[in-house]
Design an enzyme around this catalytic site. Structure first.
Site, PDB file in Angstrom:
ATOM      1  N   ASP A   1       0.817  -1.205   0.000  1.00 26.05           N
ATOM      2  CA  ASP A   1       0.000   0.000   0.000  1.00 26.05           C
ATOM      3  C   ASP A   1       0.859   1.266   0.000  1.00 26.05           C
ATOM      4  O   ASP A   1       0.479   2.283  -0.585  1.00 26.05           O
ATOM      5  CB  ASP A   1      -0.925   0.010   1.213  1.00 26.05           C
ATOM      6  CG  ASP A   1      -2.133  -0.912   1.034  1.00 26.05           C
ATOM      7  OD1 ASP A   1      -2.275  -1.494  -0.067  1.00 26.05           O
ATOM      8  OD2 ASP A   1      -2.916  -1.053   1.978  1.00 26.05           O
TER       9      ASP A   1
ATOM     10  N   ARG B   1       2.662   6.347  -2.506  1.00 29.82           N
ATOM     11  CA  ARG B   1       3.725   7.172  -3.097  1.00 29.82           C
ATOM     12  C   ARG B   1       3.426   7.447  -4.571  1.00 29.82           C
ATOM     13  O   ARG B   1       3.608   8.567  -5.054  1.00 29.82           O
ATOM     14  CB  ARG B   1       5.078   6.480  -2.949  1.00 29.82           C
ATOM     15  CG  ARG B   1       5.685   6.605  -1.567  1.00 29.82           C
ATOM     16  CD  ARG B   1       7.117   6.127  -1.526  1.00 29.82           C
ATOM     17  NE  ARG B   1       7.220   4.688  -1.716  1.00 29.82           N
ATOM     18  CZ  ARG B   1       7.125   3.797  -0.750  1.00 29.82           C
ATOM     19  NH1 ARG B   1       6.895   4.182   0.490  1.00 29.82           N
ATOM     20  NH2 ARG B   1       7.251   2.512  -0.987  1.00 29.82           N
TER      21      ARG B   1
ATOM     22  N   TYR C   1      -3.900   2.248   9.466  1.00 33.36           N
ATOM     23  CA  TYR C   1      -3.530   2.596  10.834  1.00 33.36           C
ATOM     24  C   TYR C   1      -4.766   2.735  11.728  1.00 33.36           C
ATOM     25  O   TYR C   1      -4.767   2.341  12.891  1.00 33.36           O
ATOM     26  CB  TYR C   1      -2.718   3.896  10.808  1.00 33.36           C
ATOM     27  CG  TYR C   1      -2.013   4.274  12.093  1.00 33.36           C
ATOM     28  CD1 TYR C   1      -2.025   3.450  13.213  1.00 33.36           C
ATOM     29  CD2 TYR C   1      -1.320   5.485  12.175  1.00 33.36           C
ATOM     30  CE1 TYR C   1      -1.365   3.820  14.377  1.00 33.36           C
ATOM     31  CE2 TYR C   1      -0.662   5.860  13.320  1.00 33.36           C
ATOM     32  CZ  TYR C   1      -0.695   5.028  14.431  1.00 33.36           C
ATOM     33  OH  TYR C   1      -0.046   5.404  15.578  1.00 33.36           O
TER      34      TYR C   1
ATOM     35  N   GLN D   1       3.678  10.169   3.899  1.00 32.65           N
ATOM     36  CA  GLN D   1       4.547  10.744   2.878  1.00 32.65           C
ATOM     37  C   GLN D   1       4.959  12.184   3.172  1.00 32.65           C
ATOM     38  O   GLN D   1       6.071  12.585   2.883  1.00 32.65           O
ATOM     39  CB  GLN D   1       3.845  10.722   1.504  1.00 32.65           C
ATOM     40  CG  GLN D   1       3.243   9.397   1.106  1.00 32.65           C
ATOM     41  CD  GLN D   1       4.287   8.318   0.925  1.00 32.65           C
ATOM     42  OE1 GLN D   1       5.297   8.520   0.269  1.00 32.65           O
ATOM     43  NE2 GLN D   1       4.030   7.163   1.518  1.00 32.65           N
TER      44      GLN D   1
END
Length: 280
Positions: free
Chosen positions: A66, A71, A178, A235
């Protein structure tokens, strides 16, 4: 058809698969473009080198986990290029297939047997527009073992004032990332909603909350002398200071994925049974 390829550079199997898939696509009269770092690793296909943000393609194949998809998505904002994810790890909710299925799946794609799935993204504002999030924005301290004191508002109504290790604002796509690990619910990506998940809240009554996707969420940092950082999809980082607000709302920019099936719940069951540490 024109297809771009991005991949994990530190996983040998991902590099090998890139080589095999590139050869396969070229033999099927597909114009292929590769991330220059991949070309350097392979030491071939030099004429096919293109920066991801410069690719003018119909589809981009992302080989990894993922994190590789996140990205890749960050490079193609505003282009509406669908991503076809090939998972090289054990978990990867955004990826479509495993490497063993990749050649059969690509044949289906070349034959037009696929559909494009649209995913909601989260617009983030802090003094300026930041990069939109596909999965989540995490607010946390820069120093381990320190807590944040936060005020959370939804449509200008106070939802909670809490002390916690951090806070997750997630999209339905990010509900299986998360946010799920922090105790949040799994949300079908077709649901128009966002999820607010405290990370280890000091007050036991502070629970995850699902809010309308049309809502505007604001989070204010209340503790003087303590800074926070907002991490967007792992990121991009943005520093937040005392009494500053971060504002979240549905983005006009969507993410697009190449899908072969609509079996979301089956995929969730399979991923959760496998567990383990996936490659990002």
């Amino acid at each position: 058809m024109r297809i771009g390829i991005a991949a994990r550079l530190d996983i040998h199997k991902a590099i090998e698969l890139t080589d095999d898939l590139t050869d396969f696509l070229i033999k099927n009269n597909v114009e292929v473009f590769l991330d220059p770092a991949l070309v350097k690793k392979l030491n071939k296909y030099h004429d096919s080198a293109r920066e991801i943000q410069d690719m003018d393609v119909d589809i981009i194949i992302a080989i990894g986990g993922d994190g590789t998809i996140l990205r890749t998505q960050s490079f193609i904002d505003g282009k509406n290029i669908p991503i076809f994810g090939i998972n090289m790890g054990t978990v990867g909710f955004l990826t479509e297939i495993g490497p063993e299925e990749s050649f059969h799946a690509l044949k289906e794609v070349l034959n037009g047997n696929y559909f494009i799935e649209e995913r909601t993204r989260l617009e983030v504002w802090h003094n300026k527009d930041l990069a939109p999030a596909l999965n989540e924005v995490v607010l946390m301290t820069r120093k381990p073992a320190k807590m944040l004191h936060l005020e959370i508002r939804v449509d200008d109504e106070i939802v909670e004032e809490l002390r916690a290790d951090g806070l997750i604002i997630a999209t339905p796509s990010g509900s299986t990332a998360y946010a799920m690990s922090a105790g949040g619910p799994i949300v079908d990506p077709r649901v128009n909603a966002f999820i607010i998940v405290p990370i280890c809240p000091f007050k036991l009554g502070s629970r995850p909350t699902v809010v309308s996707g049309e809502s505007i969420i604001s989070v204010k940092l209340l503790r003087e002398g303590k800074k926070a950082i907002a991490v967007i999809d792992g990121q991009v980082e943005e520093e937040i200071n005392y009494m500053e607000e971060v504002i979240f709302k549905k983005s006009d920019q969507h993410a697009y994925f190449v899908r072969l099936t609509k079996e979301f719940y089956k995929k969730v069951r399979e991923k959760l049974i496998k567990g383990g540490i996936g490659l990002e």
